[in-house]
Each structure stands twice: as C-alpha cells, then as structure tokens.
Motif scaffolding. Structure first.
Motif, mmCIF file in Angstrom:
data_model
loop_
_atom_site.group_PDB
_atom_site.id
_atom_site.type_symbol
_atom_site.label_atom_id
_atom_site.label_comp_id
_atom_site.label_asym_id
_atom_site.label_seq_id
_atom_site.Cartn_x
_atom_site.Cartn_y
_atom_site.Cartn_z
ATOM 1 N N PRO A 2 44.790 2.592 18.297
ATOM 2 C CA PRO A 2 44.588 1.297 18.262
ATOM 3 C C PRO A 2 44.449 1.546 19.963
ATOM 4 O O PRO A 2 44.683 2.213 20.795
ATOM 5 N N ARG A 4 44.459 1.517 24.224
ATOM 6 C CA ARG A 4 45.659 0.688 24.955
ATOM 7 C C ARG A 4 45.261 0.090 26.391
ATOM 8 O O ARG A 4 44.075 0.826 26.720
ATOM 9 N N TYR A 5 46.341 -0.506 26.030
ATOM 10 C CA TYR A 5 46.062 -1.128 27.960
ATOM 11 C C TYR A 5 47.275 -1.208 28.800
ATOM 12 O O TYR A 5 48.802 -0.796 28.466
ATOM 13 N N VAL A 15 41.596 0.234 30.209
ATOM 14 C CA VAL A 15 41.942 0.496 28.935
ATOM 15 C C VAL A 15 41.322 1.689 28.184
ATOM 16 O O VAL A 15 40.314 1.759 28.332
ATOM 17 N N CYS A 17 40.047 3.492 25.205
ATOM 18 C CA CYS A 17 39.681 3.604 24.290
ATOM 19 C C CYS A 17 39.670 4.531 22.464
ATOM 20 O O CYS A 17 40.028 4.380 21.683
ATOM 21 N N MET A 32 32.916 -3.453 24.403
ATOM 22 C CA MET A 32 33.852 -4.294 24.865
ATOM 23 C C MET A 32 33.466 -4.590 25.918
ATOM 24 O O MET A 32 33.571 -6.389 26.436
ATOM 25 N N ASN A 66 48.957 -11.684 31.808
ATOM 26 C CA ASN A 66 48.866 -11.666 30.872
ATOM 27 C C ASN A 66 47.842 -12.746 29.902
ATOM 28 O O ASN A 66 47.416 -12.342 28.885
ATOM 29 N N LEU A 69 44.623 -10.210 29.478
ATOM 30 C CA LEU A 69 45.328 -9.515 28.578
ATOM 31 C C LEU A 69 44.657 -9.953 27.422
ATOM 32 O O LEU A 69 44.028 -9.633 26.443
ATOM 33 N N LYS A 70 44.829 -11.193 27.452
ATOM 34 C CA LYS A 70 44.526 -11.519 26.060
ATOM 35 C C LYS A 70 43.631 -11.617 25.373
ATOM 36 O O LYS A 70 43.192 -11.308 25.021
ATOM 37 N N GLN A 73 41.970 -8.389 24.581
ATOM 38 C CA GLN A 73 42.112 -8.037 23.037
ATOM 39 C C GLN A 73 41.766 -9.165 22.076
ATOM 40 O O GLN A 73 41.128 -8.291 21.458
ATOM 41 N N GLU A 76 38.312 -7.155 22.002
ATOM 42 C CA GLU A 76 38.675 -6.414 20.487
ATOM 43 C C GLU A 76 38.475 -6.334 19.311
ATOM 44 O O GLU A 76 38.009 -5.798 18.946
ATOM 45 N N VAL A 77 39.170 -7.094 19.171
ATOM 46 C CA VAL A 77 39.425 -7.935 17.965
ATOM 47 C C VAL A 77 38.258 -8.097 17.282
ATOM 48 O O VAL A 77 37.396 -8.108 16.668
#
Length: 291
Positions: A2, A4-5, A15, A17, A32, A66, A69-70, A73, A76-77
């Motif tokens: 996965p 890493r942040y 990030v 990969c 990304m 934060n 970051l959200k 992420q 990423e999904v």
C-alpha cells in the motif's frame, strides 16, 4: 505494497508508491500525480513526481494537512480502479555512441572506474554479457525508454528501459564521481539511463552524446521556445545511433533553428505492453515513423 504517506514539515506530503523500481511503480506515481493535478485541490502549489514516489507542496493556511491527506488517499482509491492507460509522447533522440568527447572525459577519470583498462562501453557490454560494444549499443538503442522523472539537475530525464527485468541493462555508477561530464552525455547508472542536461560532475557510465539540447534557460532553441525543459514524466524515448557526420549536421541544424526531433502522440496501455513487450514496442516505433 500500500502507498505510504508521510509529512515533510508543514508544507509537504510525501507519497511512496513502491520500495522497488519498476515500470508499474512509475506508472502508479504518474497516474496519481495526474489525478491530483486534474482534481485541482485548493492549496496545492506544486506536484513533483519521482521514480516510485512523489511529493506535493501545499499551503497549510489554505488546506489542513489532514484534509489534503484525505483528498490524496481518495485519489489513490480512484486511480487503483482506473484503466492503466496514458496519453503521452514518443520521441526519437539521436545519439553519437562512443564519441570523442565522452571518450576523452572517461579516460581522464579511469582511476575512479571499476575497470581502468577499458572504456565505459566496453565495461557495460562485458558485465551485461554482450559479445561486443556494437551488440551492446544495439540493445541500448533497440528498445524504448520510459521517462520516469525529470530533475536532480534541471531538465535531466531519468529513463527506465522498456524490456523484461532480466533483459534490462544494469551498470553500477563510478566508484567515485567525476568532476566533469560533457553536456548532453547519454549515461547509465543502476537500472536508469539519463541525459546530462548541463556540463558538470557525475557518476553515471558514459555511452555517447546527443546533439539535441534538452534544457535551454534562454529559450532560444527552436523547439524549446515555449518551455525551457524538453522532457516530461511519461515521455517514451527511442534512441537512434548516428555517426560523426550526422552529429555535426544535427548540431548545425540546432544552431540554425531547423532541428525538429520526431515526436508523435501515443496512447500507452500498461497491460497491453505487459502481454507482448517486443510486439508493443514495435508498434510504438511504427507510430514514431508513421507506419
């Protein structure tokens, strides 16, 4: 693995990969960063892709760490579900292999090399099990290269050979770096090829030189008038061996503003590439030459 942040100070999100260098890792990083650019996240001021990672600079007065970051992420999904296809460029770069300028330089620094008795090309051919320098040059120029990142020195591309891992050229860097490398040297260190955008220190093995400027802060080169850096992450490069006469002609054409590198837009599909690497590379070359 996965992604890493980690945060770098108050203004950077890093990030990772993958822990290994691979075309898949580069592709994930590129996908990304493209997704982040398209999302136009408020407060993001810079996106810097690297070989298997990337970094984002943001203004913490505009977006909370934060929250960014959200946002990333979530991208990423979405990127994990997206088709592994990019629209990019394929470009042909002329190279004068075994040229006199890199040869003169490498001979000045033989005491810093693993094999002081030979040249960089001879060493690279031997440790990669090629029977001759000509065979090695044929392998180096025979398959395309994927530009995974641009940087370290302004305009310098890092390039990853688009063949199976067991066929990739692997050459260690010099035991101690040189204090001189000619501008536009085509070099190699580890699994990465590069083109030195400016003259300066360096530790990569030197294979040849290109007459084609790839960085021009004056923006007087005909094809660099819009932007001083030629390469972009995701570009696909095909090297074309040339002789001294063709090299001199290309230098003259650059000086007179009539040199134009062959460039074609192409869609690159990672899954189709992985199914038939040699066949896919042949199709890419066909696009480059209008076949």
């Amino acid at each position: 693995m996965p992604m890493r942040y980690t945060f770098g100070g108050d203004e950077h999100l890093f990030v990772e990969c993958s822990e290994e260098m691979s075309l898949e890792a580069f592709f994930n990083s590129l996908s990304m960063t493209s997704g982040i650019k398209e999302a136009k996240i408020k407060g993001v001021t810079e996106i810097c892709p690297a070989n298997a990672s990337f970094q984002i600079k943001f203004d913490p007065d505009v977006i909370h760490p934060n929250d960014i970051l959200k946002e990333v992420q979530a991208i990423e999904v979405a990127a994990a579900k997206a088709e592994p296809v990019i629209t990019t460029r394929i470009v042909e770069i002329p190279v004068f292999y075994n040229d006199p300028w890199t040869h003169e330089t490498l001979m000045r620094f033989r005491e810093r090399h693993q094999d002081p008795s030979g040249t960089d090309l001879e060493y690279a051919a031997r440790i990669n099990d090629y029977g001759s320098v000509d065979d090695f040059v044929a392998a180096h120029s025979g398959s395309p290269w994927f530009v995974s990142m641009v940087g370290f020195v302004s305009g310098l591309p890092f390039m990853y050979q688009m063949v199976e891992r067991q066929r990739q050229i692997q050459v260690p860097k010099y035991l101690r770096p040189r204090t001189d490398t000619p501008r536009l040297t085509v070099g190699h260190g580890g699994c990465f090829g590069c083109i030195y955008s400016v003259r300066g220190a360096g530790g990569y093995q030197m294979f040849g030189i290109t007459p084609m400027p790839i960085y021009d802060p004056t923006q007087t080169t005909s094809y660099l008038k819009d932007f001083m850096v030629f390469f972009r992450p995701g570009d696909i490069v095909k090297f074309k061996p040339i002789d001294r006469e063709a090299y001199d002609q290309a230098v003259e054409d650059v000086d007179k503003g009539r040199f134009a590198p062959p460039i074609r837009e192409v869609k690159f599909d990672l899954r189709e590439f992985q199914k038939d690497i040699d066949g896919y590379n042949a199709k890419l070359e066909g696009v480059l030459h209008g076949h």
